[in-house]
Design an enzyme around this catalytic site. Structure first.
Site, PDB file in Angstrom:
ATOM      1  N   ASP A   8      51.489  37.093  41.195  1.00  0.00           N
ATOM      2  CA  ASP A   8      50.617  38.026  40.495  1.00  0.00           C
ATOM      3  C   ASP A   8      50.067  39.037  41.470  1.00  0.00           C
ATOM      4  O   ASP A   8      50.427  39.031  42.648  1.00  0.00           O
ATOM      5  CB  ASP A   8      49.541  37.309  39.673  1.00  0.00           C
ATOM      6  CG  ASP A   8      48.548  36.548  40.514  1.00  0.00           C
ATOM      7  OD1 ASP A   8      48.379  36.906  41.689  1.00  0.00           O
ATOM      8  OD2 ASP A   8      47.943  35.606  39.994  1.00  0.00           O
ATOM      9  N   LYS A  43      33.808  32.419  33.373  1.00  0.00           N
ATOM     10  CA  LYS A  43      35.213  32.287  32.962  1.00  0.00           C
ATOM     11  C   LYS A  43      35.898  31.176  33.752  1.00  0.00           C
ATOM     12  O   LYS A  43      36.567  30.311  33.185  1.00  0.00           O
ATOM     13  CB  LYS A  43      35.936  33.620  33.211  1.00  0.00           C
ATOM     14  CG  LYS A  43      37.440  33.528  33.125  1.00  0.00           C
ATOM     15  CD  LYS A  43      38.099  34.853  33.429  1.00  0.00           C
ATOM     16  CE  LYS A  43      38.515  35.058  34.854  1.00  0.00           C
ATOM     17  NZ  LYS A  43      39.639  34.238  35.323  1.00  0.00           N
ATOM     18  N   ASP A  80      36.577  37.215  44.933  1.00  0.00           N
ATOM     19  CA  ASP A  80      36.511  37.918  43.648  1.00  0.00           C
ATOM     20  C   ASP A  80      35.521  39.087  43.667  1.00  0.00           C
ATOM     21  O   ASP A  80      35.510  39.900  42.736  1.00  0.00           O
ATOM     22  CB  ASP A  80      36.136  36.948  42.514  1.00  0.00           C
ATOM     23  CG  ASP A  80      37.301  36.045  42.139  1.00  0.00           C
ATOM     24  OD1 ASP A  80      38.418  36.248  42.651  1.00  0.00           O
ATOM     25  OD2 ASP A  80      37.097  35.119  41.329  1.00  0.00           O
TER      26      ASP A  80
HETATM   27  C1  UD1 Z   1      40.418  30.425  41.804  1.00  0.00           C
HETATM   28  C2  UD1 Z   1      39.848  31.477  40.899  1.00  0.00           C
HETATM   29  C3  UD1 Z   1      39.994  32.841  41.513  1.00  0.00           C
HETATM   30  C4  UD1 Z   1      39.359  32.865  42.883  1.00  0.00           C
HETATM   31  C5  UD1 Z   1      39.932  31.740  43.738  1.00  0.00           C
HETATM   32  C6  UD1 Z   1      39.258  31.610  45.097  1.00  0.00           C
HETATM   33  C7  UD1 Z   1      40.201  30.609  38.693  1.00  0.00           C
HETATM   34  C8  UD1 Z   1      40.910  30.745  37.388  1.00  0.00           C
HETATM   35  N1  UD1 Z   1      40.558  31.467  39.643  1.00  0.00           N
HETATM   36  O1  UD1 Z   1      41.824  30.677  41.933  1.00  0.00           O
HETATM   37  O2  UD1 Z   1      39.341  33.799  40.676  1.00  0.00           O
HETATM   38  O3  UD1 Z   1      39.660  34.106  43.495  1.00  0.00           O
HETATM   39  O4  UD1 Z   1      39.774  30.470  43.067  1.00  0.00           O
HETATM   40  O5  UD1 Z   1      37.893  31.474  44.942  1.00  0.00           O
HETATM   41  O6  UD1 Z   1      39.304  29.792  38.868  1.00  0.00           O
HETATM   42  N2  UD1 Z   1      46.978  27.916  47.834  1.00  0.00           N
HETATM   43  C9  UD1 Z   1      48.159  27.398  48.337  1.00  0.00           C
HETATM   44  N3  UD1 Z   1      48.688  26.286  47.755  1.00  0.00           N
HETATM   45  C10 UD1 Z   1      48.107  25.688  46.680  1.00  0.00           C
HETATM   46  C11 UD1 Z   1      46.904  26.212  46.159  1.00  0.00           C
HETATM   47  C12 UD1 Z   1      46.354  27.337  46.773  1.00  0.00           C
HETATM   48  O7  UD1 Z   1      48.701  27.924  49.307  1.00  0.00           O
HETATM   49  O8  UD1 Z   1      48.649  24.687  46.195  1.00  0.00           O
HETATM   50  C13 UD1 Z   1      46.363  29.112  48.469  1.00  0.00           C
HETATM   51  C14 UD1 Z   1      46.377  30.330  47.557  1.00  0.00           C
HETATM   52  O9  UD1 Z   1      47.615  31.013  47.605  1.00  0.00           O
HETATM   53  C15 UD1 Z   1      45.233  31.133  48.119  1.00  0.00           C
HETATM   54  C16 UD1 Z   1      44.245  30.052  48.576  1.00  0.00           C
HETATM   55  O10 UD1 Z   1      44.995  28.850  48.697  1.00  0.00           O
HETATM   56  O11 UD1 Z   1      45.668  31.857  49.246  1.00  0.00           O
HETATM   57  C17 UD1 Z   1      43.087  29.827  47.629  1.00  0.00           C
HETATM   58  O12 UD1 Z   1      43.563  29.579  46.333  1.00  0.00           O
HETATM   59  P1  UD1 Z   1      42.751  28.720  45.269  1.00  0.00           P
HETATM   60  O13 UD1 Z   1      41.401  28.377  45.804  1.00  0.00           O
HETATM   61  O14 UD1 Z   1      43.626  27.631  44.799  1.00  0.00           O
HETATM   62  O15 UD1 Z   1      42.539  29.770  44.100  1.00  0.00           O
HETATM   63  P2  UD1 Z   1      42.776  29.575  42.540  1.00  0.00           P
HETATM   64  O16 UD1 Z   1      42.297  28.224  42.120  1.00  0.00           O
HETATM   65  O17 UD1 Z   1      44.170  29.978  42.206  1.00  0.00           O
END
Ligand code: UD1
Length: 418
Positions: free
Chosen positions: A118, A22, A307
């Site tokens: 979320d 996904k 995850d």
């Molecule tokens: C993706 C996955 C999710 C998985 C996660 C970590 C998808 C659709 N989702 O989520 O299932 O759990 O990677 O492997 O692929 N953060 C910030 N600022 C930002 C971006 C991120 O503070 O601009 C923080 C987030 O709040 C979190 C951490 O960085 O604490 C990791 O987030 P990120 O790796 O970006 O996860 P997603 O891409 O949202």
């Protein structure tokens, strides 16, 4: 509202087949926006998130057809795209944010609704925004939307991420492929999904090196062409089946899976007492006795995936001994633990640590899925409960597990969708 009714006690035995990931497919779909023409994505299961992303692409002007039997998604991308991703879709699925980079670089303007909070934490977008600004975009937050604009082409830049964010790495990578000059993304995420996206972009004609490492280098090209690509197998769904085998003292052969993407979770299962065997194109996981409790801490890839954190907490809840599980990626990701406690689990949390004392058996009760992975973990917990558990809000599970209850029934579980 649909719910699952699960009666515990069965040992899961048999074979399952995993489909495309996904978290890769949604990014491949967004990246298709980069090249007008017809793209074909393979290994795409019928899951709710693919439907949501398809709807978003249709609103942006694409034509999307999903042959669910053949697992192929055909995307016809027009030369002129719309540039707005509305709140009603983004709030349903945060991965909608992945259209930001492609839309900006293709059209010079992207308007994407802010996803809001979320159930797993606050999930900022600051790394995405800072990176796009370094690439020359103006980014504003207006009326609940991120509005990113650029006059002409984006320009290559050196970007160092504060944290190896998966989403930020993807958005910046897909913005940089059509930028003028060289972009270096340092402290980039190394998840297999990023590599899969990069390979697809390379097939489209992008010039990218360093995929799968912490430094990704992109040399912008003038234009990209459509491409065909099969999504890599879903490592989180694979991991879910592996934990299901271990928790039910079962024996599951998992086809179309790549155990190399799950090294640490599988090591943990072996420490817990499971027998894990690699087979061509997959793996087999067998457990003959009560699992032993195992500590784990979540980290960016190749660390233990956040995850699969709900699954390891659920396993420890019925294991022999006690274990400490530490969540380092999402601060709100222990919310589902209250639901596990309703099933009799003995868990104490302190900040991002969960101390789990194993119980021989859990006790069935009505519970609710709070997010996709928590929902899947509650199903696994229900399989080891002493009676019939009702799990509400299973639409979360449908976002990423195709025909979950049918696959579980084929392995011997007693589960109904009500
Ligand atoms: C993706 C996955 C999710 C998985 C996660 C970590 C998808 C659709 N989702 O989520 O299932 O759990 O990677 O492997 O692929 N953060 C910030 N600022 C930002 C971006 C991120 O503070 O601009 C923080 C987030 O709040 C979190 C951490 O960085 O604490 C990791 O987030 P990120 O790796 O970006 O996860 P997603 O891409 O949202």
């Amino acid at each position: 509202m649909e719910r699952f009714e699960v009666t515990g006690g069965a040992r899961l035995e048999g074979e399952v087949r995993v489909h495309g990931a996904k978290n890769s497919i949604l990014k491949l779909m967004a990246a298709a926006l980069l090249a007008p023409g017809e793209h074909r994505l393979g290994n795409v299961p019928a899951i709710a998130d693919v439907t949501i992303m398809s709807e978003l692409l249709v609103r942006l002007g694409c034509h999307v057809t999903h042959d669910e039997k053949a697992l192929t998604l055909t995307l016809d991308v027009p030369s002129k795209l719309e540039h707005r991703a509305d709140y009603d879709l983004v709030r349903k699925m945060r991965a909608s944010i992945n259209v930001l980079g492609p839309l900006l670089t293709r059209t010079g303007r992207a308007e994407v609704a802010l996803p809001g909070g979320d159930a797993i934490g606050s999930r900022g977008l600051d790394f995405h925004i800072k990176g796009l600004e370094l690439l020359g975009a103006d980014v504003a937050n207006e009326h609940g939307y991120i509005i990113a604009t650029v006059n002409g082409r984006l320009r290559g830049a050196a970007i160092e991420l504060e944290f190896p964010s998966v989403g930020a790495t993807e958005n910046l990578l897909t913005a940089a492929v059509l930028a003028r000059g060289e972009t270096i993304i340092d402290n980039a995420a190394r998840e297999p999904d990023i590599v899969d996206l990069g390979i697809y972009l390379q097939k489209m004609g992008a010039d990218i090196s360093g995929l799968g490492t912490s430094t990704i280098t992109v040399n912008g090209v003038e234009a990209l062409r459509p491409a065909d690509h099969d999504a890599l197998p879903d490592r989180i769904v694979t991991g879910t089946w592996a934990f299901a085998a271990a928790m039910t003292r079962g024996d599951i052969t998992i086809h179309n899976a790549n155990p190399e993407h799950l090294e640490i979770p599988l090591e943990k299962l072996v420490l817990s007492g499971a027998v894990v065997t690699t087979i061509p194109g997959g793996l087999r996981v067998r457990m003959d006795h009560r699992p032993k409790a195992i500590d784990a801490m979540t980290l960016p890839y190749p660390g233990f995936p956040t995850d699969l954190q709900p699954m390891i907490v659920a396993l420890n809840a019925i294991a022999e001994g006690s274990a400490l599980v530490t969540e380092n990626v999402f601060e709100g990701r222990f919310m589902f633990i209250n639901e596990l406690v309703r099933l009799g689990a003995d868990i104490t949390t302190d900040g991002h640590h969960a101390f789990v004392k194993g119980r021989e058996v859990l006790s069935s009760a009505p519970v609710a899925a709070t997010d996709i992975r928590a929902g899947a973990a509650l199903v696994l917990a229900a399989l080891v409960c002493d009676g019939t558990t009702i799990i509400e809000d299973v639409y979360h599970v449908d976002r990423g597990y195709p025909k979950f209850e049918e696959q579980l029934r084929a392995l011997g579980a007693t589960i109904e969708r009500i």
